[in-house]
Design a protein around this motif. Structure first.
Motif, mmCIF file in Angstrom:
data_model
loop_
_atom_site.group_PDB
_atom_site.id
_atom_site.type_symbol
_atom_site.label_atom_id
_atom_site.label_comp_id
_atom_site.label_asym_id
_atom_site.label_seq_id
_atom_site.Cartn_x
_atom_site.Cartn_y
_atom_site.Cartn_z
ATOM 1 N N VAL A 35 0.645 -1.225 0.345
ATOM 2 C CA VAL A 35 0.190 0.233 -0.252
ATOM 3 C C VAL A 35 1.148 0.551 0.059
ATOM 4 N N GLY A 36 0.455 2.315 -0.217
ATOM 5 C CA GLY A 36 1.571 3.242 -0.742
ATOM 6 C C GLY A 36 0.538 5.066 -0.105
ATOM 7 N N LEU A 37 0.748 5.516 -0.778
ATOM 8 C CA LEU A 37 0.025 7.339 0.309
ATOM 9 C C LEU A 37 -0.256 7.861 -1.681
ATOM 10 N N SER A 38 -1.438 8.195 -1.301
ATOM 11 C CA SER A 38 -2.194 9.055 -2.460
ATOM 12 C C SER A 38 -3.233 10.071 -2.421
ATOM 13 N N SER A 39 -4.028 10.986 -2.067
ATOM 14 C CA SER A 39 -4.732 11.739 -2.052
ATOM 15 C C SER A 39 -3.481 12.771 -0.661
ATOM 16 N N PRO A 42 -3.770 20.296 0.073
ATOM 17 C CA PRO A 42 -2.955 21.097 -0.141
ATOM 18 C C PRO A 42 -0.808 21.309 0.058
ATOM 19 N N GLU A 43 -1.242 21.576 1.415
ATOM 20 C CA GLU A 43 0.231 22.140 2.140
ATOM 21 C C GLU A 43 0.604 21.143 2.331
ATOM 22 N N VAL A 44 0.390 19.577 2.021
ATOM 23 C CA VAL A 44 0.660 18.132 2.788
ATOM 24 C C VAL A 44 2.069 18.036 1.440
ATOM 25 N N LYS A 45 3.593 17.901 1.973
ATOM 26 C CA LYS A 45 4.629 17.324 1.091
ATOM 27 C C LYS A 45 4.872 15.543 1.353
ATOM 28 N N VAL A 46 4.456 14.945 0.464
ATOM 29 C CA VAL A 46 4.806 13.217 0.404
ATOM 30 C C VAL A 46 5.913 13.250 -0.301
ATOM 31 N N GLY A 53 4.677 19.262 6.934
ATOM 32 C CA GLY A 53 4.151 20.168 5.588
ATOM 33 C C GLY A 53 3.002 19.477 7.040
ATOM 34 N N THR A 54 1.273 21.224 6.364
ATOM 35 C CA THR A 54 0.050 20.403 7.073
ATOM 36 C C THR A 54 -0.296 20.099 6.324
ATOM 37 N N GLY A 55 -1.176 19.070 7.051
ATOM 38 C CA GLY A 55 -2.536 18.855 6.292
ATOM 39 C C GLY A 55 -2.083 17.357 6.526
ATOM 40 N N SER A 56 -3.804 16.717 5.830
ATOM 41 C CA SER A 56 -3.569 14.938 5.265
ATOM 42 C C SER A 56 -3.065 13.744 4.384
ATOM 43 N N VAL A 57 -2.940 13.253 4.584
ATOM 44 C CA VAL A 57 -2.315 11.997 3.490
ATOM 45 C C VAL A 57 -3.244 10.770 3.132
ATOM 46 N N ALA A 161 1.312 18.651 11.492
ATOM 47 C CA ALA A 161 1.137 20.131 11.312
ATOM 48 C C ALA A 161 2.779 20.760 12.653
ATOM 49 N N ASP A 162 2.474 21.863 12.307
ATOM 50 C CA ASP A 162 3.772 22.106 13.452
ATOM 51 C C ASP A 162 5.618 21.831 13.660
ATOM 52 N N GLY A 163 5.267 21.345 11.866
ATOM 53 C CA GLY A 163 6.616 21.202 11.948
ATOM 54 C C GLY A 163 7.143 18.997 12.064
#
Length: 192
Positions: A35-39, A42-46, A53-57, A161-163
């Protein structure tokens, strides 16, 4: 058939296929990609399996097996969450149950998690073998939280988030801990 027919060589096509050893390869299992990562927000870096970054994946495959497990290693502490959520969950921040009713996660400040440092591993085990569906959260090998009543098709989710920086593990490397009776998530593959 006469002696001439018995001595005929196979056609070029059947010789090629027979010579390629297909009969031997049919019995070998085909390894599935983990399994990998997808969606992601906008502020998340994968980058590979690293999330910052900030957000969810979301993971790229739903959890459909009876008992599945995945984990995340904390590379840098901060605000984060790990768990499962439906596909339509908001991905623009740390996904916690108070933010989305269809997200079942544990956060950095959850009671029982305690302080989290770089190198700590947080695991998520989902048990769909019985009703109600249960999700167990681990810090190392210690059970720190449990939720029940999961509804719908869910995917793994990681929030930062927050580092905070997390490294997702779906079996790409050896698991730090695996609860008894569980196995790493299996990628859903269409049989059509």
């Amino acid at each position: 058939l006469g002696p001439r027919a018995a001595r005929r060589r196979p056609s070029r096509m059947s010789w090629c296929c027979w010579n390629a050893g297909w009969a031997e390869k049919e019995d070998e299992p085909v390894p599935l990609a983990p399994v990998g990562l997808s969606s992601h927000g906008p502020e998340v870096k994968v980058s590979g399996r690293n999330i910052c970054g900030t957000g969810s994946v979301l993971g790229d495959s739903p959890v459909l097996q009876d008992k599945g497990y995945f984990e995340a290693k904390v590379l840098s502490p901060g605000s984060f969450a790990i768990g499962v959520a439906i596909k339509d969950s908001p991905l623009d921040g740390v996904l916690s149950p108070d933010k989305a009713a269809n997200a079942w996660t544990i956060t950095h400040n959850q009671s029982g998690v305690g302080p989290v440092a770089a190198g700590d591993v947080l695991g998520c085990a989902i048990d769909q073998a019985d009703y109600p569906v249960q999700v167990y959260f681990y810090k190392g090998s210690t059970l720190v939280h449990q939720v029940s009543g999961i509804r719908g098709e869910v995917l793994p989710v990681f929030s930062v988030a927050d580092g905070a920086e997390l490294e997702a593990n779906f079996g790409h490397s050896e698991y730090a801990f695996m609860p008894n009776g569980f196995q790493g998530l299996i990628r859903v593959v269409s049989m059509l």
